[in-house]
Write a protein that holds these residues in place. Structure first.
Motif, PDB file in Angstrom:
ATOM      1  N   THR A  42      97.681  58.920  79.530  1.00  0.00           N
ATOM      2  CA  THR A  42      98.201  57.555  79.043  1.00  0.00           C
ATOM      3  C   THR A  42      99.576  57.643  79.094  1.00  0.00           C
ATOM      4  O   THR A  42     100.121  56.508  79.295  1.00  0.00           O
ATOM      5  CB  THR A  42      97.501  57.279  77.978  1.00  0.00           C
ATOM      6  OG1 THR A  42      97.576  55.760  77.758  1.00  0.00           O
ATOM      7  CG2 THR A  42      97.867  58.089  76.723  1.00  0.00           C
ATOM      8  N   ILE A  43     100.068  58.754  78.725  1.00  0.00           N
ATOM      9  CA  ILE A  43     101.622  58.736  78.595  1.00  0.00           C
ATOM     10  C   ILE A  43     102.437  58.755  79.795  1.00  0.00           C
ATOM     11  O   ILE A  43     103.431  57.997  80.026  1.00  0.00           O
ATOM     12  CB  ILE A  43     102.317  60.112  77.712  1.00  0.00           C
ATOM     13  CG1 ILE A  43     101.531  59.944  76.132  1.00  0.00           C
ATOM     14  CG2 ILE A  43     103.660  60.016  77.738  1.00  0.00           C
ATOM     15  CD1 ILE A  43     101.861  61.174  75.348  1.00  0.00           C
ATOM     16  N   GLY A  44     101.823  59.600  80.702  1.00  0.00           N
ATOM     17  CA  GLY A  44     102.546  59.726  82.096  1.00  0.00           C
ATOM     18  C   GLY A  44     102.413  58.347  82.860  1.00  0.00           C
ATOM     19  O   GLY A  44     103.269  57.790  83.148  1.00  0.00           O
ATOM     20  N   ALA A  45     101.316  57.647  82.684  1.00  0.00           N
ATOM     21  CA  ALA A  45     100.964  56.372  83.106  1.00  0.00           C
ATOM     22  C   ALA A  45     101.890  55.133  82.832  1.00  0.00           C
ATOM     23  O   ALA A  45     102.483  54.506  83.599  1.00  0.00           O
ATOM     24  CB  ALA A  45      99.558  56.025  83.003  1.00  0.00           C
ATOM     25  N   LEU A  75     108.359  65.470  78.348  1.00  0.00           N
ATOM     26  CA  LEU A  75     108.611  64.552  79.541  1.00  0.00           C
ATOM     27  C   LEU A  75     109.740  63.428  79.268  1.00  0.00           C
ATOM     28  O   LEU A  75     109.879  62.931  78.203  1.00  0.00           O
ATOM     29  CB  LEU A  75     107.155  63.514  79.399  1.00  0.00           C
ATOM     30  CG  LEU A  75     106.101  64.352  80.161  1.00  0.00           C
ATOM     31  CD1 LEU A  75     104.713  63.423  79.674  1.00  0.00           C
ATOM     32  CD2 LEU A  75     106.056  64.506  81.615  1.00  0.00           C
ATOM     33  N   GLU A  76     110.533  63.261  80.261  1.00  0.00           N
ATOM     34  CA  GLU A  76     111.564  62.338  80.225  1.00  0.00           C
ATOM     35  C   GLU A  76     111.260  60.983  79.831  1.00  0.00           C
ATOM     36  O   GLU A  76     110.172  60.577  80.497  1.00  0.00           O
ATOM     37  CB  GLU A  76     112.367  62.298  81.381  1.00  0.00           C
ATOM     38  CG  GLU A  76     113.877  61.678  81.339  1.00  0.00           C
ATOM     39  CD  GLU A  76     114.457  61.847  82.852  1.00  0.00           C
ATOM     40  OE1 GLU A  76     114.385  63.053  83.491  1.00  0.00           O
ATOM     41  OE2 GLU A  76     115.338  61.100  83.062  1.00  0.00           O
ATOM     42  N   GLY A  77     111.677  60.282  79.083  1.00  0.00           N
ATOM     43  CA  GLY A  77     111.509  59.011  78.484  1.00  0.00           C
ATOM     44  C   GLY A  77     110.655  58.706  77.235  1.00  0.00           C
ATOM     45  O   GLY A  77     110.402  57.679  76.993  1.00  0.00           O
ATOM     46  N   VAL A  78     109.830  60.012  76.859  1.00  0.00           N
ATOM     47  CA  VAL A  78     108.924  59.678  75.682  1.00  0.00           C
ATOM     48  C   VAL A  78     109.803  58.981  74.530  1.00  0.00           C
ATOM     49  O   VAL A  78     109.048  58.413  73.732  1.00  0.00           O
ATOM     50  CB  VAL A  78     108.315  60.942  75.150  1.00  0.00           C
ATOM     51  CG1 VAL A  78     107.295  61.276  76.375  1.00  0.00           C
ATOM     52  CG2 VAL A  78     109.206  61.936  74.998  1.00  0.00           C
ATOM     53  N   LEU A 161     108.481  58.073  95.207  1.00  0.00           N
ATOM     54  CA  LEU A 161     107.900  58.818  94.237  1.00  0.00           C
ATOM     55  C   LEU A 161     109.142  59.815  93.698  1.00  0.00           C
ATOM     56  O   LEU A 161     108.922  60.464  92.714  1.00  0.00           O
ATOM     57  CB  LEU A 161     106.879  59.679  94.897  1.00  0.00           C
ATOM     58  CG  LEU A 161     105.698  58.822  95.442  1.00  0.00           C
ATOM     59  CD1 LEU A 161     104.570  59.972  95.864  1.00  0.00           C
ATOM     60  CD2 LEU A 161     105.392  58.090  94.170  1.00  0.00           C
ATOM     61  N   ASP A 162     110.414  60.038  94.342  1.00  0.00           N
ATOM     62  CA  ASP A 162     111.213  60.908  93.798  1.00  0.00           C
ATOM     63  C   ASP A 162     112.156  59.973  92.955  1.00  0.00           C
ATOM     64  O   ASP A 162     113.324  60.470  92.770  1.00  0.00           O
ATOM     65  CB  ASP A 162     112.112  61.619  94.721  1.00  0.00           C
ATOM     66  CG  ASP A 162     112.687  60.884  95.988  1.00  0.00           C
ATOM     67  OD1 ASP A 162     112.499  59.469  95.882  1.00  0.00           O
ATOM     68  OD2 ASP A 162     113.159  61.340  96.929  1.00  0.00           O
ATOM     69  N   LEU A 168     109.799  60.226  87.403  1.00  0.00           N
ATOM     70  CA  LEU A 168     108.711  59.322  87.959  1.00  0.00           C
ATOM     71  C   LEU A 168     107.476  60.490  88.410  1.00  0.00           C
ATOM     72  O   LEU A 168     106.438  60.478  87.799  1.00  0.00           O
ATOM     73  CB  LEU A 168     108.831  58.297  89.148  1.00  0.00           C
ATOM     74  CG  LEU A 168     107.620  57.512  89.543  1.00  0.00           C
ATOM     75  CD1 LEU A 168     107.224  56.681  88.441  1.00  0.00           C
ATOM     76  CD2 LEU A 168     107.976  56.715  90.871  1.00  0.00           C
ATOM     77  N   ALA A 169     107.659  61.027  89.072  1.00  0.00           N
ATOM     78  CA  ALA A 169     106.957  61.993  89.548  1.00  0.00           C
ATOM     79  C   ALA A 169     106.344  63.164  88.753  1.00  0.00           C
ATOM     80  O   ALA A 169     105.315  63.610  88.749  1.00  0.00           O
ATOM     81  CB  ALA A 169     107.628  62.822  91.157  1.00  0.00           C
ATOM     82  N   ALA A 170     107.327  63.511  87.863  1.00  0.00           N
ATOM     83  CA  ALA A 170     106.837  64.463  86.834  1.00  0.00           C
ATOM     84  C   ALA A 170     105.916  63.695  85.700  1.00  0.00           C
ATOM     85  O   ALA A 170     104.969  64.425  85.395  1.00  0.00           O
ATOM     86  CB  ALA A 170     108.145  65.163  86.169  1.00  0.00           C
TER      87      ALA A 170
END
Ligand SMILES: [Mn+2]
Length: 246
Positions: A42-45, A75-78, A161-162, A168-170
């Motif tokens: 849910t976090i990655g999405a 994760l970048e952006g959390v 995707l990069d 984004l990909a991670a």
């Protein structure tokens, strides 16, 4: 799509509902929401949806009723997650990721019930227990992870995707690794692997993510495992194995 060597365009074209694409393209401020007690899917999405909304020229807010556990801090952006709405937020699209009901979103959806009910909505989920009740509910129980679907959404939207220096990909790979136990569960299909191949080709650090999510434990947890394992007992001619903690 510039993913080197992996072309997911046909898969995305046949998979992603047009109404989901249209609503994302038309949004100016997306409220992207995770379920309570969040996990990497849910976090990655949600992080990926925020990046996609911004790539399309809009704004995005990531929301979860609970704080993100430290396990996912890599994760970048959390740090962009909020645990409540911005009262001045001019949201014009609600995106639920890896969940489909206010109950699953948790208390923040109860506190803001009227906004959650009135915003145009897109649901992206893979839980068979949730049935679509609107054309913009994209619920695919054949997907191993919501991040598998969001990867195809990125492709369909034409976002490489990069994008975002690999963030984004991670984010998307983290969700797939989480929900498949690094492709060990039977939910990993040829489509899951194709999507994952596209993410790896785009630079997703698959091995590092798997190590962080599945092969790294706090020392307190290792001591607990040690206690459980040291007290193992068997019964029923080895068909039952059990332990005691207290
Ligand atoms: Mn999931």
């Amino acid at each position: 799509v510039t993913t080197p060597g992996i072309d997911l365009s046909a898969l995305a074209a046949e998979t992603v509902p047009a109404v989901v694409v249209d609503r994302l393209r038309g949004a100016r401020h997306v409220l992207a929401v995770s379920h309570e007690h969040p996990d990497a899917d849910t976090i990655g999405a949600v992080l990926a949806i925020c990046l996609l909304a911004e790539a399309l020229g809009g704004r995005a807010t990531a929301l979860c009723t609970d704080e993100v556990p430290p396990l996912y801090g890599f994760l970048e952006g959390v740090d962009r997650y909020r645990t409540d709405l911005d009262p001045a937020g001019d949201y014009d699209l609600l995106v639920l990721a890896d969940c489909a009901t206010a109950e699953r979103v948790g208390d923040v959806a109860v506190r803001n019930a009227s906004l959650f009910a009135s915003l145009p909505r897109v649901t992206i989920d893979h839980h068979a227990s949730n049935a679509p009740d609107a054309p913009s509910d994209w619920i695919d129980p054949g997907a191993a992870a919501t991040c598998e679907l969001v990867t195809l959404l990125a492709v369909r939207l034409g976002v490489p995707l990069d994008h975002a220096g690999g963030a984004l990909a991670a984010a998307l790979m983290a969700g797939i690794v989480m929900d498949t136990a690094t492709f060990a569960h039977p939910n990993a299909t040829p489509r899951t692997l194709a999507v994952a191949a596209g993410l790896v080709a785009a630079g997703a650090p698959l091995s590092d993510i798997s190590r962080r999510l599945y092969r790294t434990k706090p020392d307190a947890q290792l001591r607990l495992f040690g206690r459980v394992l040291s007290r193992l007992q068997t019964a029923g001619a080895g068909r039952v194995i059990w332990s005691t903690l207290l």
